[in-house]
Scaffold this motif. Structure first.
Motif, PDB file in Angstrom:
ATOM      1  N   LEU A   1      -2.739   1.469   2.682  1.00  0.00           N
ATOM      2  CA  LEU A   1      -4.185   1.376   2.539  1.00  0.00           C
ATOM      3  C   LEU A   1      -4.567  -0.041   2.110  1.00  0.00           C
ATOM      4  O   LEU A   1      -5.581  -0.580   2.533  1.00  0.00           O
ATOM      5  N   LYS A   2      -3.721  -0.622   1.222  1.00  0.00           N
ATOM      6  CA  LYS A   2      -4.014  -1.986   0.738  1.00  0.00           C
ATOM      7  C   LYS A   2      -2.736  -2.827   0.851  1.00  0.00           C
ATOM      8  O   LYS A   2      -2.030  -3.048  -0.142  1.00  0.00           O
ATOM      9  N   PRO A   3      -2.479  -3.288   2.087  1.00  0.00           N
ATOM     10  CA  PRO A   3      -1.207  -3.977   2.302  1.00  0.00           C
ATOM     11  C   PRO A   3      -1.068  -5.211   1.420  1.00  0.00           C
ATOM     12  O   PRO A   3      -2.067  -5.858   1.080  1.00  0.00           O
ATOM     13  N   SER A   4       0.184  -5.530   1.043  1.00  0.00           N
ATOM     14  CA  SER A   4       0.524  -6.720   0.242  1.00  0.00           C
ATOM     15  C   SER A   4      -0.030  -6.687  -1.169  1.00  0.00           C
ATOM     16  O   SER A   4       0.085  -7.656  -1.894  1.00  0.00           O
ATOM     17  N   GLU A   5      -0.647  -5.582  -1.553  1.00  0.00           N
ATOM     18  CA  GLU A   5      -1.206  -5.576  -2.907  1.00  0.00           C
ATOM     19  C   GLU A   5      -0.417  -4.725  -3.893  1.00  0.00           C
ATOM     20  O   GLU A   5      -0.715  -4.742  -5.075  1.00  0.00           O
ATOM     21  N   TRP A   6       0.592  -4.034  -3.377  1.00  0.00           N
ATOM     22  CA  TRP A   6       1.344  -3.136  -4.256  1.00  0.00           C
ATOM     23  C   TRP A   6       0.362  -2.292  -5.080  1.00  0.00           C
ATOM     24  O   TRP A   6       0.497  -2.148  -6.280  1.00  0.00           O
ATOM     25  N   SER A   7      -0.599  -1.774  -4.350  1.00  0.00           N
ATOM     26  CA  SER A   7      -1.660  -1.033  -5.021  1.00  0.00           C
ATOM     27  C   SER A   7      -1.184   0.347  -5.436  1.00  0.00           C
ATOM     28  O   SER A   7      -0.388   0.983  -4.744  1.00  0.00           O
ATOM     29  N   TYR A   8      -1.685   0.786  -6.568  1.00  0.00           N
ATOM     30  CA  TYR A   8      -1.355   2.129  -7.071  1.00  0.00           C
ATOM     31  C   TYR A   8      -1.656   3.191  -6.004  1.00  0.00           C
ATOM     32  O   TYR A   8      -0.938   4.185  -5.881  1.00  0.00           O
ATOM     33  N   CYS A   9      -2.744   2.973  -5.226  1.00  0.00           N
ATOM     34  CA  CYS A   9      -3.181   4.009  -4.296  1.00  0.00           C
ATOM     35  C   CYS A   9      -2.219   4.185  -3.127  1.00  0.00           C
ATOM     36  O   CYS A   9      -2.365   5.105  -2.330  1.00  0.00           O
ATOM     37  N   ASP A  10      -1.248   3.301  -2.995  1.00  0.00           N
ATOM     38  CA  ASP A  10      -0.306   3.388  -1.874  1.00  0.00           C
ATOM     39  C   ASP A  10       1.044   3.986  -2.218  1.00  0.00           C
ATOM     40  O   ASP A  10       1.799   4.368  -1.340  1.00  0.00           O
ATOM     41  N   TYR A  11       1.384   4.051  -3.493  1.00  0.00           N
ATOM     42  CA  TYR A  11       2.779   4.311  -3.847  1.00  0.00           C
ATOM     43  C   TYR A  11       3.056   5.506  -4.736  1.00  0.00           C
ATOM     44  O   TYR A  11       4.178   5.670  -5.195  1.00  0.00           O
TER      45      TYR A  11
END
Lengths: 379, 379
Positions: free
Chosen positions: A95-105
């Protein structure tokens, strides 16, 4: 089964195959004659992957909507959440590439280290927040300890500066010495000011940042997300129940149809129509239950994305707040060392002015006994 | 009686007056006919101060060497030391003008505050020396106390730096925090180094400067000068004894002479010659005793000048030594504040590098539970 290569999209579909889009935006392919369905883009028949037949027990073709192909799973559920199977899905984009976002992992649950319970990904994020609050508290405690050390140091310097050691030294040397002693009291002042500012500009902000409401807010998030997961569980149960009911109805219809064909019983076509109606109804019930389940899952999904992004923001804020206040700490330390140095200036000045000759004059003027020199006695 | 003005030296002496030099280099004036002697330079008879007659009891002229004019004192003794009377002497010049030198101002004894005993001027100088040693000792004690305070401070900082508060903070913020904690250990090092140098470069020199030999040396001086004073006392007694003996002899001669003149007794001229011889001898004895006394006083005088100048030098040395070491103290303090400041550099660097995004990446990489997002369930 080989996942399609990206370039395959440009190759035209073989004759008879059509491409459709599933509810969550995935392509699937239907063979218009055989009604075969597959996730994989078909190539020329020679290279085509083995088609998947749909059939009922008596060999009659049966239409099953993809992605769920009866007999070959395209998704699985883990703890009542529906995930795609790795081979069945085109690569999901973050959802938020390259950001290591909480919403992805943090979609999956993880097993507790002990292995008996599981913890949701969201729980992991929440624990991180609570740990952050704990870190902030411990840092404030550290600063408190520093404050105590500074106050002790200041107290000791102040006491020493008042002890009348060598207080009887007079003259320019006495003045320089007195100023040296006084400089310890000045140093004590500097350290007291330091400890006072440490308290107001570092310790207090670290302690009070976010206060008690924070834990309450975290609890609210926790309960909210947990409730949505619970809904998912109950709706999943409903789906399973409906699925079983449908299977029962379909079996009943099949049995009754067979019996009619071999004129096994006195079942009329009326019975078969009834069985067929019940079967269709069960199918509609199942579709409704799956819909409700998917709605609940979507709701949970949305809340997960929103809330995890909020937690992410809160963490950035926490890190920046701490960084700011630790910088304030080092600023105060630098200041303190400079002020401390400046307490030496009057001392150095007076040491510069120390003058043994002047001191002798002062002392002799005060303590002389007589300047008349003796003379010879005469007869 | 008005002391002569400096210009008077150029005016020629009135007729009959001659100018002589006394043993200690002072001019005195003798009237060659009347044998009057005076410290004051005679002017023209009209303005001449009242001449001082010398005479014996029977009016016979008597030669008395100035400055002691029998019947009118030109000097006095105080505690067996002979001082000029103020009106009898031309102004004494300081041995070391404008220097407020010890050798110029401590000739007289002074009464003890309690009023019962007297203390010699030299004693006052000695006490000053001993007090100086005491001051040095107290200053060293003060430095010792400072050292203890620094060591306590260092110990506290070191202990605090090791307490694992917020040790679980990770990433760039965790690094900066760890360095901040470490900086307290670095500060402790700085303060330990300071206390160590205080000990070796300030406390120790102040303590050991002059050591125990100093007190012994002072005692030696004390006894030496005191012995010379005692000699003065015994020689003064001898003078008084000789003076009395002379007076007795003179009286005896007078009586015998009178008796001869009025033929009162059968005393022969032989007796008178004997009495006259004894009288002369007594006069010689007196002169010898006075000589010995003056020698002893001169010896004491020389030793006083030499020794008091030595004490003066020692005091200058003491003041300069202390000044030097107190400057070393301030130098060490400045150094310490600078080194202390420098412990912040790595902390500031790491605080500069604090990066919430990087920290999120590190944490997410380690703690993520799964990046596969849920998909709709299908029938």
């Amino acid at each position: 089964v080989v996942p399609p290569s990206p370039e395959a999209d440009n190759v035209p579909l073989p004759v008879g195959w059509k491409c459709y889009m599933s509810a969550e935006g995935r392509k699937y392919y239907v063979n218009t004659s055989s009604k075969e369905t597959t996730w994989e883009r078909p190539c020329t028949p020679a290279a085509a992957p083995k088609p998947v037949r749909t059939h009922n027990n008596s060999g009659n073709p049966m239409l099953v909507f993809p992605p769920h192909i009866f007999g070959l799973e395209m998704s699985c559920h883990i703890n009542f959440v529906t995930f795609p199977l790795p081979h069945s899905t085109p690569e999901q984009q973050l959802l938020k590439p390259s950001e290591w976002s909480y919403c992805d992992y943090f979609w999956a649950d993880k097993k507790d280290p002990q292995g008996t319970t599981t913890v949701s990904g969201f729980e992991v994020l929440l624990q991180k927040q609570l740990k952050g609050k704990q870190m902030q508290k411990e840092m404030a405690e550290f600063i408190r300890e520093r404050i105590k050390i500074e106050e002790e140091y200041a107290k000791n310097l102040s006491k020493l500066s008042q002890i009348p050691l060598a207080a009887q030294e007079e003259g320019t040397l006495g003045e320089a010495w007195a100023q040296l002693k006084k400089s310890l009291a000045d140093e004590a002042e500097v350290h007291l000011k330091f400890s006072s500012k440490l308290q107001s500009e570092v310790e207090k902000p670290l302690l009070t940042f976010r206060g008690d409401n924070f834990k309450k807010d975290m609890k609210k998030y926790d309960h909210h997300i947990a409730d949505l997961r619970k809904q998912l569980v109950s709706r999943y149960a409903a789906v399973e129940k409906a699925r079983k009911a449908l299977a029962d109805r379909q079996k009943d219809l099949e049995v009754k149809t067979q019996q009619l064909e071999i004129k096994l019983s006195n079942k009329t076509e009326e019975d078969i129509k009834k069985a067929r109606r019940k079967s269709t109804q069960a199918g509609d019930d199942l579709m409704r239950c799956v819909d409700l389940y998917n709605q609940a899952q979507s709701k949970w999904f949305e809340e997960m994305v929103t809330t995890s992004l909020e937690l992410e923001r809160l963490e950035v804020e926490r890190v920046e707040m701490i960084q700011q206040h630790l910088r304030q700490y080092t600023t105060l330390r630098r200041e303190t060392d400079m002020f401390n140095q400046s307490t030496l200036e009057p001392v150095d000045q007076l040491l510069q002015s120390v003058d043994p000759a002047k001191d002798r004059e002062l002392w002799v003027r005060e303590h002389k006994t007589g300047d008349l020199r003796p003379v010879d006695m005469d007869i």
